[in-house]
Design a protein around this motif. Structure first.
Motif, PDB file in Angstrom:
ATOM      1  N   PRO A  99      47.751  36.499  34.309  1.00 49.25           N
ATOM      2  CA  PRO A  99      47.505  35.959  35.661  1.00 49.25           C
ATOM      3  C   PRO A  99      46.027  35.644  35.888  1.00 49.25           C
ATOM      4  N   ASN A 100      45.769  34.454  36.420  1.00 49.96           N
ATOM      5  CA  ASN A 100      44.399  34.036  36.724  1.00 49.96           C
ATOM      6  C   ASN A 100      44.040  34.556  38.112  1.00 49.96           C
ATOM      7  N   THR A 101      43.721  35.845  38.172  1.00 56.04           N
ATOM      8  CA  THR A 101      43.457  36.504  39.447  1.00 56.04           C
ATOM      9  C   THR A 101      42.021  37.029  39.484  1.00 56.04           C
TER      10      THR A 101
ATOM     11  N   THR B  93      41.190  40.072  39.789  1.00 52.90           N
ATOM     12  CA  THR B  93      41.125  41.269  38.942  1.00 52.90           C
ATOM     13  C   THR B  93      40.827  40.897  37.491  1.00 52.90           C
ATOM     14  N   THR B  94      41.503  39.852  37.010  1.00 52.26           N
ATOM     15  CA  THR B  94      41.272  39.413  35.633  1.00 52.26           C
ATOM     16  C   THR B  94      39.836  38.931  35.456  1.00 52.26           C
TER      17      THR B  94
ATOM     18  N   ASN C 157      45.063  32.508  30.884  1.00 50.52           N
ATOM     19  CA  ASN C 157      46.318  32.170  31.554  1.00 50.52           C
ATOM     20  C   ASN C 157      47.060  31.079  30.789  1.00 50.52           C
TER      21      ASN C 157
END
Length: 528
Positions: free
Chosen positions: A250-252, A254-255, A244
């Protein structure tokens, strides 16, 4: 594959136990039934509980962790000091001449490769995470200051560097060395299975093949799988923070899952290639990349501050190693319990994993050579690494440069924030991300080999599918914890691993006695 050395027939214990005699075969696996089955049930029960009730599980297990640390801080500290003294004594005693595997045994790996594997499995990933965050935290008083020194002062700088080195120097490596040397000696010199229970044979005799041994091995499996799964989960969060920061990815969740899947996929390939083509190759690559990154920062960073940090760190470590090792009348309770005792419990919970892996790659070394390498070489490397990264970070804090000027805000971002104030930020940040990921692969790979060995009753030639099974399971557990409970679930399992450190500390003290007894019995064989 036999664990016996060429001249093991005159050295081995008189035991009727044979490697794999209690194993069962199913679905392509070859496992030690009591250890595998019981470990699996306990692991899945903990995981399901942590996913369904993450907050409750974290509260309960954090309470258990706090109880262990707060009530047995003296026990962890005394034990840590004893492990260091025990290892140093063995270096100078005559039994230091004993060779692992017998007098005719030869090292299976070059010295450089051996060092690389020790370091990659032992704490390479931890140094990536904490080499910036920890000195900054201590200097600014982010979560207590060592020995209650006033934050943001010259004294705080010396203690910040010294305390960081204290947590990554002789003490943790002595913990690893005790377990590793015990396993290597009893497997290669006494012909016993390469599994944790074998280290207790001189004291318990044939009972180690029964319930006592089952308990010891099950405890080791649980501590290892919990430690690896939480590290993989938290590591994914650090890697995504870096992605990120560097690429605005995006730091999500999912990632983070994608990162874990990628690490697990590479770990599967590595573990399928075996020790030579997997961990050994990646460890050498790791050390080359790490060395280049460190050299790069010395050149492009504040070189003077970095060289000055070497002296500050060494002086701070030497001056404060005894006060920091003390457990009586400590007034810096937040730092003492939150950092030092926590670390000692964490290193001890990781010692079955790291110790067994070191044992697997150390055949042919003398006891003296082994201990000097395992204790002193990683400590010296850590001095250089911490001086470069920690020294650069403290220089930025003291001079009000960049994101670290205001102190520590997010430990997972600290390294990348330090990179952000250096030239060629994108290049070194990308190298840092690659290094973090490859270190995680080597940890997962070596961890799979270790768990496989324990649950296979000490066999070192179990089916490849079995090693792959453990590598996959580590990734699945990390993903399940992140999806089901996020940081709460990861924190709960980490707390469980640390709590296991308490009974394992007692086992390690017994292990020291057992190892000394075993080494003394082989003194007459030196030179024959």
């Amino acid at each position: 594959m036999s664990n016996k050395s060429p001249d093991a027939s005159r050295e081995e214990y008189n035991t009727s136990y044979k490697v794999g005699q209690d194993n069962v075969q199913f679905l392509g696996l070859d496992v030690h039934n009591p250890v595998f089955g019981t470990s699996a049930l306990i692991i899945f029960a903990f995981i399901i509980g942590s996913i369904w009730f993450p907050a409750d599980a974290k509260e309960m297990l954090m309470g258990a962790r706090g109880w262990s640390i707060n009530n047995f801080d003296w026990f962890f500290m005394i034990s840590g000091n004893l492990f260091v003294l025990f290892c140093l004594a063995l270096i100078f005693l005559p039994m230091g001449k004993i060779r692992l595997g017998g007098n005719q045994a030869k090292p299976e790996h070059s010295t450089i490769t051996w060092f690389s594997m020790l370091f990659a499995a032992g704490m390479g990933i931890g140094l990536m995470f904490w080499s910036v965050a920890e000195p900054v935290a201590y200097y600014t008083g982010w979560y207590g200051t060592p020995l209650n020194v006033a934050a943001n002062t010259p004294e705080a700088e010396s203690l910040a560097m010294g305390a960081t080195m204290f947590h990554w120097g002789l003490h943790p490596w002595a913990i690893y060395a005790v377990v590793a040397l015990s396993l290597a000696f009893f497997a290669y010199n006494k012909g016993l299975p390469l599994t944790i229970r074998s280290a207790f044979y001189p004291l318990f005799g044939e009972k180690v093949w029964g319930m006592i041994g089952h308990f010891i091995d099950i405890l080791a499996v649980i501590a290892t799988i919990f430690g690896l799964a939480t590290s993989l989960g938290f590591g994914a969060q650090q890697a995504t923070s870096g992605l990120n920061f560097l690429f605005d990815i995006p730091n999500t969740l999912t990632t983070q899952i994608v990162v874990i899947c990628a690490v697990t996929a590479v770990a599967i390939i590595s573990v399928a290639r075996g020790l030579e083509g997997g961990v050994k190759l990646l460890s050498n690559i790791n050390m080359i990349i790490a060395g280049l990154l460190a050299l790069f920062i010395v050149i492009i960073g504040n070189t003077g501050a970095i060289f000055g940090a070497v002296g500050t760190l060494l002086l701070g470590y030497i001056e404060n190693i005894i006060p920091l090792s003390n457990w009586i009348g400590r007034e810096d309770e937040t730092f003492y319990h939150g950092w030092t005792v926590f670390y000692w419990a964490w290193w001890i919970s990781w010692s079955p994993f790291v110790g067994m892996f070191i044992a697997r790659v150390s055949r042919g070394r003398t006891v003296r050579e082994f201990l000097i390498a395992v204790l002193l070489v990683p400590t010296l490397v850590s001095v250089i690494w911490m001086a470069i990264f920690g020294g650069s970070a403290l220089d930025q804090v003291q001079n009000g440069v960049g994101a670290l000027a205001g102190g520590l805000t997010d430990a997972s971002l600290a390294m990348f924030q330090m990179f952000g104030s250096l030239p060629l930020t994108s290049v070194i940040s990308f190298i840092g991300i690659v290094l973090v990921l490859v270190f995680f692969v080597t940890s997962s790979d070596s961890g799979s080999l270790v768990i496989d060995g324990i649950t296979a009753g000490g066999k070192t030639d179990a089916p490849m599918t079995q090693r792959i099974f453990w590598a996959v399971l580590e990734g699945i557990i990390a993903i399940a914890l992140l999806v089901g409970g996020g940081s709460d679930a990861l924190g709960a399992i980490q707390a469980a691993a640390i709590t296991i450190g308490l009974p394992f500390t007692l086992l390690m003290l017994i292990m020291c006695l057992s190892l000394y007894k075993g080494l003394r019995s082989d003194l007459h064989l030196v030179g024959k």
